[in-house]
Write an enzyme that holds these catalytic residues in place. Structure first.
Site, PDB file in Angstrom:
ATOM      1  N   GLY A  61     -11.712  18.651  19.497  1.00  0.00           N
ATOM      2  CA  GLY A  61     -11.816  17.028  18.909  1.00  0.00           C
ATOM      3  C   GLY A  61     -10.565  16.447  18.836  1.00  0.00           C
ATOM      4  O   GLY A  61     -10.396  15.735  17.953  1.00  0.00           O
ATOM      5  N   SER A  62      -9.523  16.872  19.528  1.00  0.00           N
ATOM      6  CA  SER A  62      -8.104  16.167  19.668  1.00  0.00           C
ATOM      7  C   SER A  62      -8.290  14.778  19.765  1.00  0.00           C
ATOM      8  O   SER A  62      -7.523  13.898  19.429  1.00  0.00           O
ATOM      9  CB  SER A  62      -7.197  17.052  20.376  1.00  0.00           C
ATOM     10  N   ASN A  63      -9.159  14.449  20.915  1.00  0.00           N
ATOM     11  CA  ASN A  63      -9.231  13.009  21.221  1.00  0.00           C
ATOM     12  C   ASN A  63      -9.872  12.167  20.158  1.00  0.00           C
ATOM     13  O   ASN A  63      -9.305  10.979  19.851  1.00  0.00           O
ATOM     14  CB  ASN A  63      -9.885  12.824  22.391  1.00  0.00           C
TER      15      ASN A  63
ATOM     16  N   MET B 225     -19.541  18.290  27.087  1.00  0.00           N
ATOM     17  CA  MET B 225     -19.573  18.826  28.177  1.00  0.00           C
ATOM     18  C   MET B 225     -20.888  18.722  28.844  1.00  0.00           C
ATOM     19  O   MET B 225     -21.543  19.836  29.484  1.00  0.00           O
ATOM     20  CB  MET B 225     -18.925  20.146  28.218  1.00  0.00           C
ATOM     21  N   ARG B 226     -21.623  17.915  28.807  1.00  0.00           N
ATOM     22  CA  ARG B 226     -23.087  17.638  29.273  1.00  0.00           C
ATOM     23  C   ARG B 226     -23.166  16.348  30.304  1.00  0.00           C
ATOM     24  O   ARG B 226     -22.765  15.568  29.774  1.00  0.00           O
ATOM     25  CB  ARG B 226     -24.184  17.592  28.330  1.00  0.00           C
ATOM     26  N   LEU B 227     -23.874  16.545  31.454  1.00  0.00           N
ATOM     27  CA  LEU B 227     -24.296  15.288  32.092  1.00  0.00           C
ATOM     28  C   LEU B 227     -25.225  14.565  31.362  1.00  0.00           C
ATOM     29  O   LEU B 227     -26.285  15.171  30.858  1.00  0.00           O
ATOM     30  CB  LEU B 227     -24.719  15.657  33.409  1.00  0.00           C
TER      31      LEU B 227
ATOM     32  N   ASN C  73     -16.201   7.859  29.272  1.00  0.00           N
ATOM     33  CA  ASN C  73     -15.674   8.949  29.142  1.00  0.00           C
ATOM     34  C   ASN C  73     -13.947   9.298  29.484  1.00  0.00           C
ATOM     35  O   ASN C  73     -13.477   8.521  30.160  1.00  0.00           O
ATOM     36  CB  ASN C  73     -16.337   9.879  30.078  1.00  0.00           C
TER      37      ASN C  73
ATOM     38  N   HIS D 154     -11.605  11.964  31.277  1.00  0.00           N
ATOM     39  CA  HIS D 154     -11.534  13.042  32.201  1.00  0.00           C
ATOM     40  C   HIS D 154     -10.252  13.349  32.540  1.00  0.00           C
ATOM     41  O   HIS D 154      -9.244  12.734  32.965  1.00  0.00           O
ATOM     42  CB  HIS D 154     -12.168  12.884  33.556  1.00  0.00           C
TER      43      HIS D 154
HETATM   44  C1  GAR Z   1     -10.248  16.798  27.157  1.00  0.00           C
HETATM   45  O1  GAR Z   1      -8.918  17.100  27.513  1.00  0.00           O
HETATM   46  C2  GAR Z   1     -11.053  15.941  28.017  1.00  0.00           C
HETATM   47  O2  GAR Z   1     -10.273  15.136  28.936  1.00  0.00           O
HETATM   48  C3  GAR Z   1     -11.852  17.255  28.705  1.00  0.00           C
HETATM   49  O3  GAR Z   1     -12.051  17.895  27.534  1.00  0.00           O
HETATM   50  C4  GAR Z   1     -10.920  17.799  26.768  1.00  0.00           C
HETATM   51  C5  GAR Z   1     -11.602  17.785  25.099  1.00  0.00           C
HETATM   52  O4  GAR Z   1     -10.771  17.888  24.363  1.00  0.00           O
HETATM   53  N1  GAR Z   1     -13.046  16.409  29.039  1.00  0.00           N
HETATM   54  C6  GAR Z   1     -13.788  16.969  30.334  1.00  0.00           C
HETATM   55  O5  GAR Z   1     -13.290  18.268  30.923  1.00  0.00           O
HETATM   56  C7  GAR Z   1     -14.827  16.509  31.044  1.00  0.00           C
HETATM   57  N2  GAR Z   1     -15.090  16.753  32.175  1.00  0.00           N
HETATM   58  P1  GAR Z   1     -10.762  17.437  22.651  1.00  0.00           P
HETATM   59  O6  GAR Z   1     -11.958  18.114  22.306  1.00  0.00           O
HETATM   60  O7  GAR Z   1      -9.433  18.150  22.019  1.00  0.00           O
HETATM   61  O8  GAR Z   1     -10.726  16.005  22.779  1.00  0.00           O
END
Ligand code: GAR
Length: 201
Positions: free
Chosen positions: A12-14, A90-92, A107, A109
């Site tokens: 959850g850093s984003n 991580m789900r479509l 999203n 990526h």
């Molecule tokens: C992020 O780096 C995002 O780009 C990636 O998961 C990470 C989640 O980090 N997403 C994917 O790879 C989607 N295909 P977070 O939980 O620290 O936000």
């Protein structure tokens, strides 16, 4: 204020970056709901700490993706959500879900799409040997990381990079890019024409 739901599977850093942007007054929107498919996701804890509604919805009892997505959609409707933000979810998503929120699901990526889609964007770019990678914020369509691109940020790959060091530098860019893209949406400043997104300034 637009009402935002964040769907996350990981640390959850984003989500944290989105919360912090809001706290700095840089987001004309409010995160009203966080949903995870993983009980131990750090994203749920970060939401709870801020008093934001945080739901773990276990995918296992559902017959399939469509049924699971309907359960999520029910929660989104209850909170009258304007924008769905996928932050490491991580789900479509099913067609039904995507169709219900046209150009209202984003999203992030960890690669420069359309290169290296899928779940291993960082590793795939490193192993391929590209010199520049980065991250992409895009609207979600039915495909895997194929929707219209809103913003991208570049990151140079160093000779001694590992998946971890590279992902860390990509995430630094993600944490600036994602709140910016979300705020553009909140301000109605993204115009979509076919595959192309235009930022109205
Ligand atoms: C992020 O780096 C995002 O780009 C990636 O998961 C990470 C989640 O980090 N997403 C994917 O790879 C989607 N295909 P977070 O939980 O620290 O936000």
């Amino acid at each position: 204020m637009k009402r935002i739901a964040v769907l996350a599977s990981g640390k959850g850093s984003n989500l944290e970056a989105i919360f912090q942007a809001a706290e700095r007054g840089e987001l004309e929107g409010r995160v009203v709901l966080v949903i995870s498919d993983r009980q131990e996701a750090g994203a749920l804890e970060r939401a709870r700490q801020r008093g934001v509604k945080a739901l773990y919805i276990d995918p296992r009892p559902f017959a399939g993706r469509v049924e699971y997505d309907r359960a999520i959609m029910k929660e989104l409707e209850k909170e009258a959500v304007d924008l769905v933000v996928l932050a490491g979810f991580m789900r479509l998503l099913s067609k039904e879900f995507v169709d219900a929120y046209p150009h209202r699901i984003m999203n992030i990526h960890p690669a420069l799409l359309p290169s290296f889609p899928g779940t291993e964007g960082v590793k795939d770019a490193l192993e391929y040997g590209v010199k520049v990678t980065g991250c992409t914020v895009h609207f979600v369509d039915e495909g895997m990381d194929t929707g219209p691109i809103i913003l991208q940020g570049a990151v140079e790959i160093k000779d001694d990079d590992t998946v971890e060091t590279l992902h860390q530098r990509i995430q630094e860019v993600e944490h600036r890019l994602y709140p910016r893209a979300i705020n553009l949406f909140c301000q109605n400043k993204i115009k979509v024409e076919g595959r192309r997104c235009f930022i109205l300034e």
